[in-house]
Write an enzyme that holds these catalytic residues in place. Structure first.
Site, PDB file in Angstrom:
ATOM      1  N   HIS A 107       8.857  -3.456  -3.257  1.00  0.00           N
ATOM      2  CA  HIS A 107       8.098  -3.820  -2.059  1.00  0.00           C
ATOM      3  C   HIS A 107       9.018  -4.419  -1.004  1.00  0.00           C
ATOM      4  O   HIS A 107       9.928  -5.189  -1.315  1.00  0.00           O
ATOM      5  CB  HIS A 107       7.009  -4.832  -2.425  1.00  0.00           C
ATOM      6  CG  HIS A 107       6.155  -5.266  -1.280  1.00  0.00           C
ATOM      7  ND1 HIS A 107       5.143  -4.477  -0.762  1.00  0.00           N
ATOM      8  CD2 HIS A 107       6.167  -6.400  -0.538  1.00  0.00           C
ATOM      9  CE1 HIS A 107       4.560  -5.120   0.243  1.00  0.00           C
ATOM     10  NE2 HIS A 107       5.178  -6.280   0.404  1.00  0.00           N
ATOM     11  N   CYS A 161       4.772  -0.141   2.775  1.00  0.00           N
ATOM     12  CA  CYS A 161       5.276  -1.451   3.195  1.00  0.00           C
ATOM     13  C   CYS A 161       6.541  -1.355   4.040  1.00  0.00           C
ATOM     14  O   CYS A 161       6.721  -2.128   4.987  1.00  0.00           O
ATOM     15  CB  CYS A 161       5.500  -2.340   1.988  1.00  0.00           C
ATOM     16  SG  CYS A 161       6.564  -1.625   0.707  1.00  0.00           S
ATOM     17  N   HIS A 206       3.904  15.861  -8.403  1.00  0.00           N
ATOM     18  CA  HIS A 206       3.597  14.534  -8.942  1.00  0.00           C
ATOM     19  C   HIS A 206       4.514  13.506  -8.277  1.00  0.00           C
ATOM     20  O   HIS A 206       5.598  13.212  -8.764  1.00  0.00           O
ATOM     21  CB  HIS A 206       3.792  14.529 -10.465  1.00  0.00           C
ATOM     22  CG  HIS A 206       2.876  15.461 -11.193  1.00  0.00           C
ATOM     23  ND1 HIS A 206       2.671  15.386 -12.561  1.00  0.00           N
ATOM     24  CD2 HIS A 206       2.109  16.491 -10.745  1.00  0.00           C
ATOM     25  CE1 HIS A 206       1.814  16.341 -12.913  1.00  0.00           C
ATOM     26  NE2 HIS A 206       1.475  17.019 -11.838  1.00  0.00           N
ATOM     27  N   ASP A 221       0.815  -1.213   0.000  1.00  0.00           N
ATOM     28  CA  ASP A 221       0.000   0.000   0.000  1.00  0.00           C
ATOM     29  C   ASP A 221       0.850   1.266   0.000  1.00  0.00           C
ATOM     30  O   ASP A 221       0.418   2.318   0.468  1.00  0.00           O
ATOM     31  CB  ASP A 221      -0.924   0.003   1.222  1.00  0.00           C
ATOM     32  CG  ASP A 221      -0.150  -0.128   2.530  1.00  0.00           C
ATOM     33  OD1 ASP A 221       1.105  -0.195   2.487  1.00  0.00           O
ATOM     34  OD2 ASP A 221      -0.782  -0.180   3.597  1.00  0.00           O
TER      35      ASP A 221
END
Length: 277
Positions: free
Chosen positions: A189, A79, A271, A76
């Site tokens: 991740h 991590c 951004h 999400d």
């Protein structure tokens, strides 16, 4: 108690002249066995005719050896913080927000230390990014290592091709911290590596912190990463495709995405949120 084993002569080896000796041997063995209460009243014939008892089956083996396993945390964008919180806060999976806040406070408290050259962004921009949903990285690992006085070792699946080679990056190393948590990184991740006490043990029983000099644990952790490497379970950040979730522009590789985030940092809406596609 005592047991008597009756061994009958092999018919192939016994000669006719030896049959009398065999009978005497049987009678002697029978007498001894009966004196110990081990032979039924039917004598040797009853013993010979008794059905063989099947061997007692050994109980099924239980895999009890401790081993290092991967505990997956939610993907999400938090991590890294979730994995560290799980390691340091007794398995808690809800510490990401508070750890982001701590990192931001530490950075803002030392602007001379955390410069744009160090962060890759202006300080305020980096803080805004880390307080949002941006991924964590090396700066955050270093801050949280110091916060918990714990080494944070990160093993990268992409580079850990051999379980016998030390390739992990250890934040807090050399600071005389006594304990260590171990994370595994696949390019996009982070998950936590823990010691499972036995096969199927629930996460509540995980050992999440280790002695900083526990080489056995690190060898097992490298083996987990090397196995994932062989399965190609990683993302090559130099080649993967990523999209800006603000303007929907696509990029190849993380460096281009980081440059895009930097170029838009001074705008009303930087951004800084991306997704792999």
């Amino acid at each position: 108690s005592l047991f008597i084993v009756l061994r009958r002569r092999s018919p192939k080896r016994a000669s006719l002249g030896a049959m009398g000796d065999a009978e005497e041997d049987d009678e002697m063995a029978l007498a001894i066995a009966m004196s110990l209460g081990q032979v039924p009243s039917g004598g040797v014939a009853a013993v010979a005719a008794a059905p063989a008892q099947p061997p007692t089956a050994a109980p099924p083996a239980v895999e009890s050896e401790e081993r290092v396993v991967r505990r997956v945390v939610p993907a999400d964008n938090s991590c890294l913080f979730t994995a560290i919180g799980c390691a340091m806060e007794g398995g808690a999976m809800d510490r990401a927000s508070s750890l982001r806040e701590h990192v931001a406070a530490v950075l803002l408290s030392a602007p001379d230390k955390y410069t744009e050259a160090e962060l890759g962004f202006p300080l305020e921009e980096y803080v805004e990014k880390i307080m949002g949903e941006s991924w964590g990285g090396g700066i955050d690992l270093a801050v949280l290592s110091e916060h918990y006085a714990t080494e944070l070792a990160v093993i990268n699946i992409q580079t850990q091709t051999d379980s016998h080679v030390r390739r992990e990056q250890v934040f807090g190393e050399g600071r005389d911290y006594k304990q260590r948590a171990v994370l595994i990184f696949d390019g996009t991740h982070y998950d936590l590596l823990v010691k499972q006490l036995f096969n199927g043990a629930p996460p509540a029983l995980d050992v999440r912190l280790f002695d900083a000099d526990d080489e056995k644990v690190m060898a097992q952790a490298r083996a987990v990463a090397a196995e994932a490497n062989r399965a190609r379970s990683f993302t090559n950040l130099a080649k993967f495709t990523i999209r800006c979730l603000v303007c929907q522009k696509g990029f190849v590789g993380m460096p281009d995405a980081q440059e895009h985030a930097k170029e838009t940092g001074a705008t009303a809406q930087p951004h800084i949120n991306f997704s792999e596609y």
